[in-house]
Scaffold this active site. Structure first.
Site, mmCIF file in Angstrom:
data_model
loop_
_atom_site.group_PDB
_atom_site.id
_atom_site.type_symbol
_atom_site.label_atom_id
_atom_site.label_comp_id
_atom_site.label_asym_id
_atom_site.label_seq_id
_atom_site.Cartn_x
_atom_site.Cartn_y
_atom_site.Cartn_z
ATOM 1 N N TYR A 73 -2.970 -0.484 10.474
ATOM 2 C CA TYR A 73 -2.925 -0.851 9.061
ATOM 3 C C TYR A 73 -1.612 -0.413 8.416
ATOM 4 C CZ TYR A 73 -4.204 -0.951 4.104
ATOM 5 O OH TYR A 73 -4.222 -1.189 2.748
ATOM 6 N N SER A 92 0.851 -1.185 0.000
ATOM 7 C CA SER A 92 0.000 0.000 0.000
ATOM 8 C C SER A 92 0.882 1.228 0.000
ATOM 9 C CB SER A 92 -0.906 0.021 1.232
ATOM 10 O OG SER A 92 -1.545 1.272 1.380
#
Length: 711
Positions: free
Chosen positions: A601, A588
């Site tokens: 996250y 990501s």
């Protein structure tokens, strides 16, 4: 065959093959046949015959019908023949799979036939006999159908018929079985001369309904399509009844101590453990996809005393050994031998197999022979466990295995009433390295970029993972669709084309046992794994002060720990295969971008990003490349965003959830929304063959987020 009966034969019918044929059967009545009665009846007959593996093997045999049509030049009637063309399968034959020829021109070729030494030249002449455009290329068996004075002809490869054809005293047995209704034709390589031979047999034996072709199969004929089909089935069923009634009960001899089939869980676990080693053997010359079967026919054969002798004799019917090679690689250790002993012995057997195959080539090759295509086995037999078969794709590998089951049935039948006596090795070489076969291989379409590669994608039941699985399959890979949601994974696998293209496995990436089971399933389905995509994930979006230790542990257990476990399992298999490989992490932009309210996250994404670097440095010695993709804001189609993450991020940024994708797009340099397909494109770019010298790379797919630029 002998000792199994009709039920076992029905059980051996491949489910995928049956479903595929049922789906396509009788769907196609196209312009190539129009509304004509003869070809329509021919297709229906072909579908019925081809649907039952007792009648013929996959893609084996051919059928024909003769009739009249209009000559577009003169407007007059002309005699035509519709015949199954080169390639294809009777069970799924369509109008476009038929070659249509003018009988007057085809039969006129007999007058210019230069003799058996030049019969291959006649195949090119068939093109000058074609009627109209379209349809399939005429096959080598065209002469068999056209020169025979019968309106309808079937040439098939049934196990029962080939058992008589490959028996040492097949001619005598044919007489005992059929009387004068079926005539024996000695072995001759398929071609124009065989067509002339059968035409002569038919003329000399007007009472006959067909013939047994030594070392090959059967041919039947009839005045109508119904009569021809009935005669084909009569030959097949009469031969089977003869074998059942006259055969010895144990034609393969007594059970060998230590060669009995292992219990199913044990043999499948052993097969999975051996699979990477076996794939390395089968792929020494060129990468191969594998297929495993523990069919009772194979297990019984490998448990019997005569199996080493018979396996060494090799297969017989040309359709068989073209797909299985002349003989298999056979492990000569008991079923319970330690795995390390098995692996060591297989290495020795492989070296001997290659040496013998090279000698076989040298013994028979002539100045005009095509180059040797590879010296690795297509069939590997493991007593007590089963059979691995190999090919350029899953279907080819599976069909090779089916053909070896056919070959075992043939051996059983021949040994039951006589002794198995396949055609001479020199004749097998003439078929295997036939210039016409080489030309057929040269006509095959160029393989797709990921052909022969097996991919496992986690979290592939939806969103980014599904898009990746679809792209990899479209580029030729076999795909293992791994997801915690079994129904979603199964739906994706079916959409990708079923078991020859993809399988579904249910896996929670936090479980070492489930991960191991998923890779075992890949071993049994496709023989190995070459490409793994770590995509499974979850997102917890909370400020630091609201993030619990449980949140932190959940996030890291699924993504950081899960991808570590998957990569570790994959690396062990890839290293054993010795074929290199790819591991791709879907990371990501959050791995390098500090945004609000997502500590758990983003931290675990940073962990994954560093795993890419660490594993790239460590696994390079095995030829394994490790790379990653850094997407951003994949909202549409994303399982994570649909599961609550979207609402949380929308609240963080103060925008409606349905506008979140637009919001992410507007903050990028390119002002474009990122979709799952864009991430899949990046994965393919990394693994598709152009970036062969790239490892340790993280590719941004974020439409340009300057703050996430890698430094």
């Amino acid at each position: 065959m002998i000792g199994n009966g009709d039920k076992d034969m029905d059980d051996h019918m491949d489910e995928h093959r049956a479903k595929h044929r049922a789906k396509h059967r009788d769907e196609h009545v196209d312009d190539h046949i129009g509304g004509r009665t003869e070809p329509a009846a021919l297709l229906a007959r072909s579908h019925r015959l081809g649907a039952d593996p007792r009648n013929t093997n996959y893609a084996g045999g051919n059928t024909s019908a003769k009739g009249t049509g209009r000559d577009p030049v003169t407007g007059g009637e002309v005699e035509l023949m519709w015949v199954k063309g080169s390639g294809g399968d009777l069970g799924t034959l369509t109008g476009q799979g038929l070659a249509v020829l003018r009988l007057d021109r085809l039969r006129a070729l007999a007058g210019v036939y230069p003799g058996v030494d030049h019969e291959d030249e006649m195949v090119a002449a068939f093109d000058f006999c074609l009627h109209g455009r379209g349809g399939a290329a005429p096959s080598i068996d065209t002469a068999m159908h056209g020169l025979l004075d019968a309106a309808h002809v079937d040439h098939l490869h049934p196990d029962s018929g080939i058992a008589l054809a490959c028996a040492a005293d097949g001619e005598k047995l044919t007489g005992e079985c059929f009387g004068d209704a079926v005539v024996w034709v000695p072995w001759r390589r398929p071609g124009f001369q065989l067509g002339l031979d059968i035409a002569a047999v038919r003329k000399a034996n007007p009472q006959a309904i067909g013939c047994i072709l030594g070392g090959h199969g059967i041919t039947a004929w009839g005045a109508t399509s119904e009569e021809c089909e009935a005669n084909s089935l009569r030959i097949i069923r009469t031969a089977q009844s003869f074998l059942d009634e006259h055969g010895r009960p144990e034609p393969f001899g007594p059970v060998l101590e230590g060669h009995r089939p292992l219990p199913e869980p044990e043999r499948r676990a052993r097969a999975a453990a051996l699979a990477p080693h076996l794939r390395a053997i089968a792929s020494a010359d060129a990468p191969q996809v594998g297929h495993f079967t523990d069919d009772t026919v194979i297990l019984d054969f490998l448990s019997r005393a005569e199996h080493p002798r018979l396996a060494a004799l090799g297969t017989s019917c040309p359709d068989h050994f073209l797909r299985t090679k002349v003989r298999p690689l056979l492990l000569d250790l008991p079923a319970t031998a330690p795995i390390e002993d098995v692996v060591a012995r297989l290495a020795d057997l492989h070296a001997a197999y290659r040496e013998e195959y090279e000698s076989y080539y040298v013994r028979h090759a002539g100045p005009d022979s095509p180059p040797m295509r590879g010296a690795d086995p297509a069939i590997i037999l493991i007593p007590g466990v089963g059979m691995f078969s190999y090919g350029r794709d899953k279907q080819t590998a599976r069909v090779a295995g089916e053909f070896y089951v056919n070959a075992v049935n043939v051996m059983r039948g021949a040994e039951a009433v006589s002794s198995y006596a396949p055609i001479e090795e020199s004749e097998k070489f003439r078929i295997e390295y036939w210039a016409l076969e080489e030309a057929k291989l040269a006509r095959m379409p160029k393989p797709k970029p990921l052909a022969t590669r097996v991919a496992l994608v986690t979290g592939a039941g939806s969103g980014i993972g599904k898009a990746i699985a679809c792209r990899l399959a479209a580029e030729g890979a076999c795909v293992v669709v791994a997801d915690r949601d079994a129904a979603s994974a199964q739906a994706v696998a079916e959409d990708l084309g079923g078991a020859d293209k993809a399988i579904a496995v249910t896996v929670d990436v936090t479980s070492e046992d489930e991960i191991a089971a998923a890779f075992d399933a890949a071993m049994l389905a496709f023989g190995g794994v070459d490409l793994v995509v770590n995509n499974a994930g979850v997102s917890i979006s909370k400020p630091l002060l609201e993030t619990t230790a449980a949140d932190w542990d959940t996030q890291h257990t699924i993504m950081a720990r899960g991808s570590f476990l998957v990569s570790r399992e994959a690396a062990g298999i890839m290293a054993t295969q010795g074929m290199g490989g790819d591991i791709v992490y879907i990371v990501s932009k959050n791995a390098v971008f500090a945004g609000p309210n997502n500590i758990a996250y983003s931290a675990t994404k940073a962990d994954q990003a560093h795993q890419v670097r660490l594993l790239a440095a460590e696994l390079g010695e095995y030829g394994i490349r490790v790379n990653g993709v850094n997407p951003d804001g994949v909202v549409r189609g994303s399982g994570i965003f649909a599961g609550g993450w979207g609402a949380q991020r929308a609240a963080t940024y103060g925008v409606p959830e349905e506008k979140l994708g637009e919001f992410y797009a507007q903050r990028t340099i390119l002002k474009r929304e990122v979709l799952p397909e864009h991430v899949a494109n990046a994965v393919f770019a990394l693994v598709g063959g152009d970036l062969t010298h790239t490892t340790g790379l993280l590719v941004p797919v974020d439409a340009g987020v300057a703050a996430a630029f890698l430094r």
